[in-house]
Design a protein around this motif. Structure first.
Motif, PDB file in Angstrom:
ATOM      1  N   ARG A  22       0.792  -1.365   0.175  1.00 35.49           N
ATOM      2  CA  ARG A  22      -0.151  -0.178  -0.041  1.00 35.49           C
ATOM      3  C   ARG A  22       0.636   1.224   0.009  1.00 35.49           C
ATOM      4  O   ARG A  22       0.541   2.208  -0.562  1.00 35.49           O
ATOM      5  N   THR A  23       1.965   1.230   0.519  1.00 33.06           N
ATOM      6  CA  THR A  23       2.740   2.177   0.786  1.00 33.06           C
ATOM      7  C   THR A  23       3.481   2.565  -0.699  1.00 33.06           C
ATOM      8  O   THR A  23       3.582   3.554  -1.155  1.00 33.06           O
ATOM      9  N   SER A  25       2.144   1.974  -3.299  1.00 32.87           N
ATOM     10  CA  SER A  25       1.163   2.693  -4.174  1.00 32.87           C
ATOM     11  C   SER A  25       0.936   4.036  -4.099  1.00 32.87           C
ATOM     12  O   SER A  25       0.482   4.988  -5.090  1.00 32.87           O
ATOM     13  N   MET A  26       1.597   4.702  -2.975  1.00 35.00           N
ATOM     14  CA  MET A  26       1.489   5.884  -2.695  1.00 35.00           C
ATOM     15  C   MET A  26       2.669   6.786  -2.936  1.00 35.00           C
ATOM     16  O   MET A  26       2.581   7.942  -3.073  1.00 35.00           O
TER      17      MET A  26
END
Length: 158
Positions: A22-23, A25-26
């Motif tokens: 998730r990190t 993706s950011m």
């Protein structure tokens, strides 16, 4: 922008993998900062954890620009030396939040390093490295909690 997911990661779990994915993706670049925590009774040496995480990332997140690195000293010093802008920490429950908030505030005061507290996905909220280590030490099946490459490394230790 460059982010770091710091921790001891002993062992690296599906919960950790979820936070890292998730990190990634950011942020443009993600470093997994593997710290040396002498207060924890670990399964793996820090260098082994870096190798284990690198193997898991290659298998589970192919093509994602994430690298595991060994980290000594203060997080803020490591980030300053390596041009890292943001720390990302996963939080499972209130106790995690309380601890990580205090650390985030201290890091901000020390160097201006900001921290993103990312709630863990609900399917991984109950997993902790400590519980996985305990299950593994008593010969239990940890395959549901860690990537396959990590489970294989743990099995090879027995």
């Amino acid at each position: 922008m460059k982010a770091i997911c710091p921790g001891s990661f002993d062992p690296f779990t599906h919960g950790h993998l979820d936070i890292v994915a998730r990190t990634a993706s950011m942020f443009n670049e993600v470093v997994i900062g593997v710290g040396r925590n002498s207060a924890k009774n670990g399964l793996f040496a820090p260098e082994e954890r870096v190798e284990m995480i690198s193997e898991a990332l290659a298998a589970e997140l192919p093509g994602v620009a994430v690298q595991a690195r060994l980290m000594d000293g203060l997080l803020v010093d490591y980030c300053a030396a390596h041009g890292i802008d943001i720390a990302v920490k996963g939080v499972r429950f209130a106790a995690d939040f309380d601890y990580e908030l205090q650390m985030a505030q201290m890091n901000r005061k020390l160097s201006g390093l900001d921290t993103v507290l990312l709630p863990t996905s609900s399917e991984y909220g109950y997993i902790s490295s400590t519980l996985v280590r305990d299950i593994a030490r008593f010969g239990g099946d940890i395959s549901a909690f860690v990537p396959a490459t990590v489970a294989a490394r743990i099995a090879a230790r027995d």
